[in-house]
Write a protein that holds these residues in place. Structure first.
Motif, mmCIF file in Angstrom:
data_model
loop_
_atom_site.group_PDB
_atom_site.id
_atom_site.type_symbol
_atom_site.label_atom_id
_atom_site.label_comp_id
_atom_site.label_asym_id
_atom_site.label_seq_id
_atom_site.Cartn_x
_atom_site.Cartn_y
_atom_site.Cartn_z
ATOM 1 N N ARG A 69 42.592 38.985 33.525
ATOM 2 C CA ARG A 69 41.416 38.358 33.966
ATOM 3 C C ARG A 69 41.565 37.168 35.094
ATOM 4 O O ARG A 69 42.649 36.781 35.122
ATOM 5 C CB ARG A 69 40.860 37.521 32.682
ATOM 6 C CG ARG A 69 40.428 38.144 31.643
ATOM 7 C CD ARG A 69 39.540 37.621 30.596
ATOM 8 N NE ARG A 69 39.107 38.294 29.539
ATOM 9 C CZ ARG A 69 37.987 39.153 29.571
ATOM 10 N NH1 ARG A 69 37.488 39.598 30.742
ATOM 11 N NH2 ARG A 69 37.671 39.884 28.483
ATOM 12 N N THR A 76 34.785 35.035 35.541
ATOM 13 C CA THR A 76 33.835 33.821 35.516
ATOM 14 C C THR A 76 32.582 34.300 36.123
ATOM 15 O O THR A 76 31.655 33.847 35.698
ATOM 16 C CB THR A 76 34.611 32.888 36.522
ATOM 17 O OG1 THR A 76 35.775 32.458 36.398
ATOM 18 C CG2 THR A 76 33.785 31.331 36.399
ATOM 19 N N ASP A 128 35.385 42.320 26.540
ATOM 20 C CA ASP A 128 36.519 42.454 25.442
ATOM 21 C C ASP A 128 36.227 43.738 24.767
ATOM 22 O O ASP A 128 35.156 44.275 24.607
ATOM 23 C CB ASP A 128 35.916 41.222 24.512
ATOM 24 C CG ASP A 128 35.559 39.752 25.344
ATOM 25 O OD1 ASP A 128 36.522 39.066 25.309
ATOM 26 O OD2 ASP A 128 34.557 39.943 25.939
ATOM 27 N N LYS A 163 41.601 46.387 27.866
ATOM 28 C CA LYS A 163 42.161 45.506 29.222
ATOM 29 C C LYS A 163 43.509 44.883 29.087
ATOM 30 O O LYS A 163 44.503 45.285 30.096
ATOM 31 C CB LYS A 163 41.256 44.371 29.742
ATOM 32 C CG LYS A 163 41.406 43.384 30.490
ATOM 33 C CD LYS A 163 40.489 42.415 30.536
ATOM 34 C CE LYS A 163 40.374 41.717 29.161
ATOM 35 N NZ LYS A 163 41.539 40.791 28.675
ATOM 36 N N TYR A 210 31.148 36.330 33.017
ATOM 37 C CA TYR A 210 30.838 35.951 31.618
ATOM 38 C C TYR A 210 29.989 34.387 31.999
ATOM 39 O O TYR A 210 29.203 34.235 31.096
ATOM 40 C CB TYR A 210 31.928 35.296 31.126
ATOM 41 C CG TYR A 210 32.668 36.531 30.068
ATOM 42 C CD1 TYR A 210 32.441 37.072 28.819
ATOM 43 C CD2 TYR A 210 33.582 37.396 30.890
ATOM 44 C CE1 TYR A 210 33.125 38.016 28.331
ATOM 45 C CE2 TYR A 210 34.399 38.565 30.391
ATOM 46 C CZ TYR A 210 33.931 38.891 28.891
ATOM 47 O OH TYR A 210 34.657 39.853 28.419
ATOM 48 N N GLN A 211 30.279 33.813 32.848
ATOM 49 C CA GLN A 211 29.489 32.700 33.017
ATOM 50 C C GLN A 211 27.903 32.922 34.086
ATOM 51 O O GLN A 211 27.007 32.285 33.690
ATOM 52 C CB GLN A 211 30.285 31.532 33.973
ATOM 53 C CG GLN A 211 31.097 30.379 32.999
ATOM 54 C CD GLN A 211 32.366 31.521 32.335
ATOM 55 O OE1 GLN A 211 33.075 32.142 32.838
ATOM 56 N NE2 GLN A 211 32.396 31.446 30.886
HETATM 57 P P1 TYD Z 1 40.791 37.081 26.812
HETATM 58 O O1 TYD Z 1 42.342 36.202 26.958
HETATM 59 O O2 TYD Z 1 40.589 38.556 27.418
HETATM 60 O O3 TYD Z 1 40.729 37.247 25.266
HETATM 61 P P2 TYD Z 1 41.779 37.643 24.135
HETATM 62 O O4 TYD Z 1 42.197 36.356 23.675
HETATM 63 O O5 TYD Z 1 40.977 38.421 23.159
HETATM 64 O O6 TYD Z 1 42.843 38.408 24.769
HETATM 65 O O7 TYD Z 1 39.624 36.217 27.218
HETATM 66 C C1 TYD Z 1 39.037 35.320 26.586
HETATM 67 C C2 TYD Z 1 37.681 34.930 26.769
HETATM 68 O O8 TYD Z 1 37.506 34.086 27.874
HETATM 69 C C3 TYD Z 1 36.962 36.226 27.130
HETATM 70 O O9 TYD Z 1 36.054 36.562 26.188
HETATM 71 C C4 TYD Z 1 36.324 36.066 28.248
HETATM 72 C C5 TYD Z 1 36.406 34.392 28.549
HETATM 73 N N1 TYD Z 1 36.520 34.132 30.087
HETATM 74 C C6 TYD Z 1 35.320 33.634 30.652
HETATM 75 O O10 TYD Z 1 34.177 33.621 30.136
HETATM 76 N N2 TYD Z 1 35.267 33.284 32.022
HETATM 77 C C7 TYD Z 1 36.526 33.245 32.672
HETATM 78 O O11 TYD Z 1 36.545 33.079 34.018
HETATM 79 C C8 TYD Z 1 37.652 33.918 32.174
HETATM 80 C C9 TYD Z 1 38.982 34.092 33.024
HETATM 81 C C10 TYD Z 1 37.565 34.255 30.562
#
Ligand code: TYD
Length: 210
Positions: free
Chosen positions: A97, A102, A15, A19, A105-106
């Motif tokens: 994304r 996944t 973030d 991106k 972040y996970q």
């Molecule tokens: P994002 O859409 O990039 O945020 P924004 O609303 O600021 O555009 O993604 C939201 C959050 O989701 C981001 O912090 C990462 C998280 N995420 C995961 O944890 N695992 C995943 O598989 C995906 C696709 C996103």
């Protein structure tokens, strides 16, 4: 999955690295060049994606297993209803994304990134190109605070983003292209277009001559 005709471009990164701006900019650029482009994102705006987004700012974060399950359900719906049909129609998909998020972040919460990658690649298309704008986590958090005038949410705390970033750094594959996120957006976009031309246009010219 090998009979697809379209192109799947995924944009990933922590973030604050720019991106989503890059994904939008590239989609606009390719559209003006006459390509048939679909810009899409995960988590989606569907039922599972909405539940995930609600959880990002909530006081109590979902458990790792709940998060993993919701991201997988969201992706299944996204792949089946949009990605596969669009690829088979020959579209260029730009996906903001995908399963690399996944993994990162996970994975940063304790799941095994390799296991997540294997589970996703068993069912879902592997991208033709994965663009990763790279920015140190500390700078990304500053951008979120200063530029977006926002407080980092559950997914955007520095220590967590540092772990996320390390997992992104370890992703390899011939589809991976890293870009310098410190470049201004125009320059960053210019680099992404060059990568696209190098990867696909020459290739398209070559095959049309055969
Ligand atoms: P994002 O859409 O990039 O945020 P924004 O609303 O600021 O555009 O993604 C939201 C959050 O989701 C981001 O912090 C990462 C998280 N995420 C995961 O944890 N695992 C995943 O598989 C995906 C696709 C996103």
């Amino acid at each position: 999955m090998n009979n697809k005709k379209g192109i799947l471009i995924v944009v990933e990164g922590i973030d604050g690295a720019g991106k989503s701006t890059l994904a939008k900019g590239l989609a606009n650029k390719l559209t003006t060049l006459g390509k048939d482009v679909i810009l899409t994102f995960e988590p989606t705006a569907g039922q599972y994606g909405r539940r995930l987004r609600e959880s990002f700012t909530s006081e109590k974060r979902l458990t790792l297993d709940e998060e993993l399950e919701l991201f997988m359900l969201d992706r299944k719906e996204h792949v089946e209803s949009l990605l596969i049909p669009a690829l088979s129609k020959g579209k260029v998909i730009i996906c903001d994304r995908y399963y690399f998020s996944t993994m990162a972040y996970q994975g940063a919460r304790g799941a095994d990134p390799q296991d997540i990658q294997a589970r996703n690649e068993a069912f879902y298309p592997v991208p033709d190109l994965l663009l990763i704008p790279v920015l140190p986590a500390r700078e990304a958090v500053n951008r979120i605070r200063i530029i977006r005038k926002d407080r980092p949410n559950n997914f955007e705390q520095l220590a967590y983003l540092e772990k996320v970033s390390m997992i992104f750094d370890n992703i390899t594959g011939d589809y991976v292209e890293r870009l310098d996120a410190r470049l201004g957006i125009e320059e960053l976009l210019g680099e992404a277009v060059k990568v696209y031309e190098k990867r696909f246009c020459d290739c398209l010219k070559d095959t049309s001559n055969q």
